[in-house]
Design a protein around this motif. Sequence first.
Motif, PDB file in Angstrom:
ATOM      1  N   PHE A 167       2.486   3.651  -3.107  1.00 42.13           N
ATOM      2  CA  PHE A 167       1.453   3.660  -2.076  1.00 42.13           C
ATOM      3  C   PHE A 167       0.099   4.029  -2.683  1.00 42.13           C
ATOM      4  CE2 PHE A 167      -1.156   5.743   1.080  1.00 42.13           C
ATOM      5  CZ  PHE A 167      -1.071   4.898   2.174  1.00 42.13           C
ATOM      6  N   HIS A 168       0.073   5.090  -3.474  1.00 42.11           N
ATOM      7  CA  HIS A 168      -1.187   5.524  -4.081  1.00 42.11           C
ATOM      8  C   HIS A 168      -1.720   4.482  -5.060  1.00 42.11           C
ATOM      9  CE1 HIS A 168      -2.016   9.726  -2.757  1.00 42.11           C
ATOM     10  NE2 HIS A 168      -0.828   9.516  -2.218  1.00 42.11           N
ATOM     11  N   ALA A 169      -0.826   3.836  -5.771  1.00 38.98           N
ATOM     12  CA  ALA A 169      -1.275   2.782  -6.694  1.00 38.98           C
ATOM     13  C   ALA A 169      -1.903   1.625  -5.919  1.00 38.98           C
ATOM     14  CB  ALA A 169      -0.101   2.296  -7.541  1.00 38.98           C
ATOM     15  N   LEU A 170      -1.306   1.254  -4.801  1.00 37.98           N
ATOM     16  CA  LEU A 170      -1.797   0.132  -4.011  1.00 37.98           C
ATOM     17  C   LEU A 170      -3.087   0.467  -3.253  1.00 37.98           C
ATOM     18  CD1 LEU A 170      -1.338  -2.744  -2.869  1.00 37.98           C
ATOM     19  CD2 LEU A 170       0.031  -1.679  -1.074  1.00 37.98           C
ATOM     20  N   PHE A 171      -3.101   1.593  -2.558  1.00 40.34           N
ATOM     21  CA  PHE A 171      -4.235   1.909  -1.681  1.00 40.34           C
ATOM     22  C   PHE A 171      -5.346   2.705  -2.352  1.00 40.34           C
ATOM     23  CE2 PHE A 171      -1.000   0.807   1.393  1.00 40.34           C
ATOM     24  CZ  PHE A 171      -1.722   0.065   2.307  1.00 40.34           C
ATOM     25  N   TYR A 172      -5.016   3.512  -3.352  1.00 34.54           N
ATOM     26  CA  TYR A 172      -6.029   4.360  -3.997  1.00 34.54           C
ATOM     27  C   TYR A 172      -6.287   3.955  -5.446  1.00 34.54           C
ATOM     28  CZ  TYR A 172      -5.492   7.177   0.150  1.00 34.54           C
ATOM     29  OH  TYR A 172      -5.454   7.603   1.450  1.00 34.54           O
ATOM     30  N   HIS A 173      -5.581   2.937  -5.928  1.00 32.92           N
ATOM     31  CA  HIS A 173      -5.775   2.408  -7.280  1.00 32.92           C
ATOM     32  C   HIS A 173      -5.618   3.487  -8.344  1.00 32.92           C
ATOM     33  CE1 HIS A 173      -7.001  -1.297  -5.391  1.00 32.92           C
ATOM     34  NE2 HIS A 173      -7.831  -0.600  -4.643  1.00 32.92           N
ATOM     35  N   ARG A 174      -4.657   4.367  -8.124  1.00 35.09           N
ATOM     36  CA  ARG A 174      -4.306   5.384  -9.113  1.00 35.09           C
ATOM     37  C   ARG A 174      -2.854   5.769  -8.883  1.00 35.09           C
ATOM     38  NH1 ARG A 174      -3.759  10.068  -6.614  1.00 35.09           N
ATOM     39  NH2 ARG A 174      -3.921  11.464  -8.365  1.00 35.09           N
ATOM     40  N   GLU A 175      -2.195   6.136  -9.958  1.00 37.61           N
ATOM     41  CA  GLU A 175      -0.808   6.557  -9.845  1.00 37.61           C
ATOM     42  C   GLU A 175      -0.745   8.058 -10.073  1.00 37.61           C
ATOM     43  OE1 GLU A 175       2.292   4.402 -11.706  1.00 37.61           O
ATOM     44  OE2 GLU A 175       1.244   2.488 -11.493  1.00 37.61           O
ATOM     45  N   PRO A 176      -0.320   8.798  -9.069  1.00 37.12           N
ATOM     46  CA  PRO A 176      -0.228  10.247  -9.251  1.00 37.12           C
ATOM     47  C   PRO A 176       0.883  10.599 -10.243  1.00 37.12           C
ATOM     48  CG  PRO A 176       0.666   9.598  -7.127  1.00 37.12           C
ATOM     49  CD  PRO A 176       0.078   8.371  -7.748  1.00 37.12           C
TER      50      PRO A 176
END
Length: 88
Positions: free
Chosen positions: A63-72
């Motif tokens: 989700f973060h990769a898709l919507f925030y363009h970063r991987e936690p």
Amino acid sequence: MDRPAVAGVKAVRDRRVYLSPGLPFTWIDSPPAANRLLGLRWLGAVLYPELFPEDLREETRRFHALFYHREPTAEQIDALLAGSRPPG
């Protein structure tokens, strides 16, 4: 959970109180944001784990990769989900 005012509530006694994740925006309430999509998956996993067996950690990462363009990182995901995990 440690407040005397709610000590008599069955959910508190049974340690079945969950705090929805809230970063970078809350996953359930306001402000209205894309996090609500992930919040629905989280809520399903909390209430009906047998119907939502997906790995919430992986869902959060994607989700973060898709919507925030970063991987936690794993540590960031742990911190995000820490308030929402059932005890034990």
